[in-house]
Enzyme design. Structure first.
Site, short mmCIF file in Angstrom:
data_model
loop_
_atom_site.label_atom_id
_atom_site.label_comp_id
_atom_site.label_asym_id
_atom_site.label_seq_id
_atom_site.Cartn_x
_atom_site.Cartn_y
_atom_site.Cartn_z
N THR A 102 0.86 -1.19 0.00
CA THR A 102 0.00 0.00 0.00
C THR A 102 0.89 1.23 0.00
O THR A 102 1.55 1.53 1.00
CB THR A 102 -0.92 0.02 1.24
OG1 THR A 102 -1.67 -1.18 1.29
CG2 THR A 102 -1.87 1.21 1.16
N LYS A 177 -7.00 2.02 -3.13
CA LYS A 177 -6.63 1.39 -1.86
C LYS A 177 -6.59 2.43 -0.72
O LYS A 177 -7.02 2.17 0.40
CB LYS A 177 -5.28 0.68 -2.01
CG LYS A 177 -4.69 0.14 -0.73
CD LYS A 177 -5.55 -0.91 -0.08
CE LYS A 177 -4.95 -1.38 1.25
NZ LYS A 177 -5.90 -2.15 2.05
N LYS A 245 -0.14 5.27 8.35
CA LYS A 245 0.50 5.63 7.06
C LYS A 245 -0.54 5.79 5.98
O LYS A 245 -0.50 6.73 5.18
CB LYS A 245 1.51 4.51 6.72
CG LYS A 245 2.15 4.55 5.35
CD LYS A 245 1.61 3.51 4.38
CE LYS A 245 1.67 2.07 4.83
NZ LYS A 245 1.07 1.12 3.91
#
Ligand SMILES: NC(=O)C1=CN([C@@H]2O[C@H](COP(=O)(O)OP(=O)(O)OC[C@H]3O[C@@H](n4cnc5c(N)ncnc54)[C@H](OP(=O)(O)O)[C@@H]3O)[C@@H](O)[C@H]2O)C=CC1
Ligand SMILES: O=CCCC(=O)O
Length: 294
Positions: A102, A177, A245
């Site tokens: 990701t 995502k 994150k």
């Protein structure tokens, strides 16, 4: 991948990568599965199960037709590609590189451009689904980039996941995502605040879970993480530092587009607070601990 068996590689054997690489290995669909991890000792379990090991990303890529990667964050993804003995040193005409980490669009684009400039082909393939879906081969794969490589990866994607989506040019899957995980982080933040408020106002958290579970807000995440929150025990499936994150990267995407994201921004503050409490390596449900600060 329908005809001759391909040699495939896997970079990054963390919570997700080890399970995904194991499923490739167990499938018997590939001539070989070669693995690499920054901490090389973590390759040993898969080697004992039949994988080959290489000492650098370049060595994996040069010995494989297609190499998959599942790395922590943008810094890790870039280091594996551009570092000494990185992916670029092993890429040559026709080889495929599929980064399932990701990351943000800029990172993915930089990697994709470098791989294709070296004659290779690139797909980004981030996933939804956590440790158990990775073990069970039930991930949801978001793909973008080289369509031919995406199609060639279908047998591997079917081993690792239950469904894959082709979303368009490189960057589209990275963005999708981040949007998905922004929603997830915001939901988890709101859920933990609800659990904390229930407890503080004298309500049973089990009753809250049951009531939520019977209504329109019922979802597997609340059902799975509720008991962990009640016991305040957070063995990592999705580490909290990775959720933070993802919120950070989603907020940066929002900034770049002038898209207001006040709910996600507030959730990000809770995850930052939990990280500051030393909860980064715990499961992301440990954001509950940020609600317990005086
Ligand atoms: N866990 C989950 O539920 C899910 C995670 N993801 C995403 O998948 C990716 C991997 O997650 P997960 O497996 O949980 O993470 P882990 O923290 O368990 O594993 C991270 C991996 O990245 C490697 N790594 C970290 N920094 C570097 C670096 N600088 N250079 C090279 N390798 C590095 C680690 O190597 P080492 O062993 O040496 O530290 C390890 O192999 C992340 O992008 C995450 O956001 C996506 C869906 C679900
Ligand atoms: O990026 C992590 C996603 C975790 C999940 O989808 O359950």
């Amino acid at each position: 991948m329908a005809d001759a068996k391909l040699n495939v590689g896997f970079l990054g054997l963390g919570i997700m990568g080890e399970a995904m690489a194991r499923n490739l290995l167990k499938s018997g669909l590939f001539a070989s599965v070669t693995v690499w991890n920054r901490t090389l000792a973590k390759c040993q379990t898969l080697v004992s199960e039949g994988a080959k090991m290489a000492e650098t990303p370049a060595a994996v890529v040069s010995s494989c037709d297609i190499t998959f990667a599942m790395l922590a964050d943008p810094d890790a993804a870039l280091a594996a590609v551009f570092g000494d003995n990185g992916v670029l040193k092993g890429i040559s005409a026709g080889k495929g590189y599929v980064d399932m980490s990701t990351v943000d669009e800029a990172t993915s684009t930089k990697i994709g451009e470098a791989v294709t400039a070296a004659g290779g082909r690139f797909v980004e393939g981030p996933v939804s689904g956590s440790k158990k879906p990775a073990i069970d081969g039930q991930l949801i794969i978001m793909g973008a980039g080289d369509k031919e490589l995406y199609e060639q990866c279908q047998p591997a994607f079917r081993v690792m996941g239950k469904k894959s989506f082709y979303l368009g040019a490189t960057g589209a899957a990275a963005r999708m995502k981040l949007v998905v995980n922004m929603v997830m982080g915001s939901m988890m933040g709101a859920f933990c605040e609800g659990m904390a408020l229930a407890e503080k106002s004298g309500l049973e958290q089990t009753a809250l879970l049951e009531i939520l579970g019977l209504g329109a807000m019922a979802n597997p995440m609340f059902a799975l993480k509720g008991p962990a929150i009640m016991s305040r025990s957070y063995p990592p499936a999705f580490p909290l530092k990775h959720q933070q994150k993802d919120l950070r990267l989603a907020l940066a995407l929002g900034d770049s587009l002038n898209q207001p994201l006040p709910v996600a921004a507030a959730a990000n503050e809770s995850f930052k607070a939990a990280k500051a409490l030393g909860r980064g390596d715990d499961d992301f449900a440990a954001v509950y601990e940020a609600t317990q600060q005086k």
